[in-house]
Scaffold this motif. Structure first.
Motif, PDB file in Angstrom:
ATOM      1  N   ARG A  22      56.168   1.883  70.024  1.00 38.21           N
ATOM      2  CA  ARG A  22      55.895   0.863  71.040  1.00 38.21           C
ATOM      3  C   ARG A  22      56.425  -0.454  70.502  1.00 38.21           C
ATOM      4  O   ARG A  22      56.044  -0.892  69.423  1.00 38.21           O
ATOM      5  N   LEU A  23      57.327  -1.063  71.256  1.00 36.99           N
ATOM      6  CA  LEU A  23      57.993  -2.275  70.828  1.00 36.99           C
ATOM      7  C   LEU A  23      57.760  -3.376  71.853  1.00 36.99           C
ATOM      8  O   LEU A  23      58.102  -3.219  73.029  1.00 36.99           O
ATOM      9  N   ALA A  24      57.140  -4.463  71.425  1.00 36.37           N
ATOM     10  CA  ALA A  24      56.935  -5.630  72.288  1.00 36.37           C
ATOM     11  C   ALA A  24      57.891  -6.706  71.819  1.00 36.37           C
ATOM     12  O   ALA A  24      57.936  -7.051  70.634  1.00 36.37           O
ATOM     13  N   TYR A  25      58.668  -7.234  72.756  1.00 32.30           N
ATOM     14  CA  TYR A  25      59.666  -8.257  72.454  1.00 32.30           C
ATOM     15  C   TYR A  25      59.306  -9.512  73.224  1.00 32.30           C
ATOM     16  O   TYR A  25      59.249  -9.489  74.447  1.00 32.30           O
ATOM     17  N   SER A  50      58.612  -3.094  75.880  1.00 38.93           N
ATOM     18  CA  SER A  50      58.048  -4.033  76.850  1.00 38.93           C
ATOM     19  C   SER A  50      58.539  -5.422  76.452  1.00 38.93           C
ATOM     20  O   SER A  50      58.361  -5.834  75.308  1.00 38.93           O
ATOM     21  N   VAL A  51      59.149  -6.130  77.404  1.00 43.30           N
ATOM     22  CA  VAL A  51      59.669  -7.464  77.141  1.00 43.30           C
ATOM     23  C   VAL A  51      58.768  -8.473  77.831  1.00 43.30           C
ATOM     24  O   VAL A  51      58.435  -8.315  79.006  1.00 43.30           O
ATOM     25  N   PHE A  52      58.375  -9.506  77.100  1.00 41.02           N
ATOM     26  CA  PHE A  52      57.500 -10.550  77.617  1.00 41.02           C
ATOM     27  C   PHE A  52      58.243 -11.878  77.577  1.00 41.02           C
ATOM     28  O   PHE A  52      58.727 -12.292  76.521  1.00 41.02           O
ATOM     29  N   TYR A  53      58.339 -12.500  78.739  1.00 43.21           N
ATOM     30  CA  TYR A  53      59.030 -13.781  78.850  1.00 43.21           C
ATOM     31  C   TYR A  53      58.025 -14.907  79.041  1.00 43.21           C
ATOM     32  O   TYR A  53      57.028 -14.760  79.732  1.00 43.21           O
ATOM     33  N   PHE A  54      58.352 -16.063  78.457  1.00 46.01           N
ATOM     34  CA  PHE A  54      57.522 -17.250  78.609  1.00 46.01           C
ATOM     35  C   PHE A  54      57.944 -18.080  79.817  1.00 46.01           C
ATOM     36  O   PHE A  54      57.201 -18.938  80.263  1.00 46.01           O
ATOM     37  N   SER A  55      59.153 -17.849  80.334  1.00 50.89           N
ATOM     38  CA  SER A  55      59.657 -18.618  81.474  1.00 50.89           C
ATOM     39  C   SER A  55      60.669 -17.782  82.247  1.00 50.89           C
ATOM     40  O   SER A  55      61.320 -16.900  81.685  1.00 50.89           O
ATOM     41  N   LEU A 103      53.179 -22.877  76.107  1.00 55.60           N
ATOM     42  CA  LEU A 103      51.989 -22.112  75.769  1.00 55.60           C
ATOM     43  C   LEU A 103      51.663 -21.156  76.903  1.00 55.60           C
ATOM     44  O   LEU A 103      51.734 -21.510  78.070  1.00 55.60           O
ATOM     45  N   CYS A 104      51.328 -19.947  76.557  1.00 54.64           N
ATOM     46  CA  CYS A 104      50.944 -18.934  77.543  1.00 54.64           C
ATOM     47  C   CYS A 104      49.623 -18.322  77.120  1.00 54.64           C
ATOM     48  O   CYS A 104      49.281 -18.294  75.948  1.00 54.64           O
ATOM     49  N   TYR A 105      48.923 -17.830  78.088  1.00 56.47           N
ATOM     50  CA  TYR A 105      47.699 -17.108  77.783  1.00 56.47           C
ATOM     51  C   TYR A 105      47.861 -15.685  78.297  1.00 56.47           C
ATOM     52  O   TYR A 105      48.781 -15.383  79.037  1.00 56.47           O
ATOM     53  N   GLY A 106      47.016 -14.799  77.852  1.00 61.23           N
ATOM     54  CA  GLY A 106      47.079 -13.430  78.307  1.00 61.23           C
ATOM     55  C   GLY A 106      47.949 -12.522  77.463  1.00 61.23           C
ATOM     56  O   GLY A 106      48.143 -11.373  77.809  1.00 61.23           O
ATOM     57  N   ILE A 107      48.473 -13.022  76.362  1.00 62.09           N
ATOM     58  CA  ILE A 107      49.366 -12.204  75.534  1.00 62.09           C
ATOM     59  C   ILE A 107      48.605 -11.003  74.967  1.00 62.09           C
ATOM     60  O   ILE A 107      49.064  -9.869  75.070  1.00 62.09           O
ATOM     61  N   TYR A 108      47.456 -11.225  74.378  1.00 61.90           N
ATOM     62  CA  TYR A 108      46.736 -10.139  73.716  1.00 61.90           C
ATOM     63  C   TYR A 108      46.292  -9.050  74.678  1.00 61.90           C
ATOM     64  O   TYR A 108      46.275  -7.881  74.326  1.00 61.90           O
ATOM     65  N   SER A 109      45.955  -9.417  75.890  1.00 62.31           N
ATOM     66  CA  SER A 109      45.505  -8.394  76.847  1.00 62.31           C
ATOM     67  C   SER A 109      46.641  -7.478  77.288  1.00 62.31           C
ATOM     68  O   SER A 109      46.391  -6.390  77.790  1.00 62.31           O
ATOM     69  N   ARG A 110      47.862  -7.893  77.099  1.00 64.48           N
ATOM     70  CA  ARG A 110      49.009  -7.077  77.506  1.00 64.48           C
ATOM     71  C   ARG A 110      49.528  -6.185  76.397  1.00 64.48           C
ATOM     72  O   ARG A 110      50.378  -5.344  76.622  1.00 64.48           O
ATOM     73  N   LEU A 111      49.076  -6.397  75.197  1.00 65.57           N
ATOM     74  CA  LEU A 111      49.557  -5.576  74.065  1.00 65.57           C
ATOM     75  C   LEU A 111      48.748  -4.317  73.882  1.00 65.57           C
ATOM     76  O   LEU A 111      47.671  -4.167  74.219  1.00 65.57           O
TER      77      LEU A 111
END
Length: 111
Positions: A22-25, A50-55, A103-111
């Motif tokens: 499992r790779l989170a980018y 899974s790719v996570f974007y801040f913008s 700054l973003c919130y919710g990162i930990y809940s998605r991992l």
């Protein structure tokens, strides 16, 4: 260790070897030259990407102040892999269209 336990252990080891990593980018925004790499990783059976974007600013046309030109990509930046835009904290949003250390919130809940 009895024969039954040895078989269970070897079965668990075989299952673990076939399970993808499992790779989170995490990246600031969709970047045109990274899209092919992300699609390639997503197609590999070795990875669950899974790719996570801040913008999402690069999905729209924008003015590149460094080069003084308008930029609009004519290639799909999000096709072929799982991606998600993390929500911003509204009162901390910068006025600029270019993402800086947003700054973003919710990162930990998605991992």
């Amino acid at each position: 260790m009895d024969r039954h336990s040895a078989n269970e252990t070897s079965h668990e080891q075989a299952a673990e070897k076939t399970r993808p990593y499992r790779l989170a980018y995490f990246v600031s925004h969709p970047i045109q030259y990274q899209a092919p790499m992300l699609r390639c990783l997503a197609q590999s059976p070795d990875f669950d990407l899974s790719v996570f974007y801040f913008s999402d600013f690069s999905l729209r046309a924008y003015k590149d102040s460094g080069f003084g030109v308008d930029v609009a990509w004519d290639i799909p930046l999000l096709d072929g892999y799982k991606s998600e835009f993390l929500p911003e904290i509204p009162f901390l949003r910068r006025k600029s269209e270019v993402p800086r250390q947003q700054l973003c919130y919710g990162i930990y809940s998605r991992l």
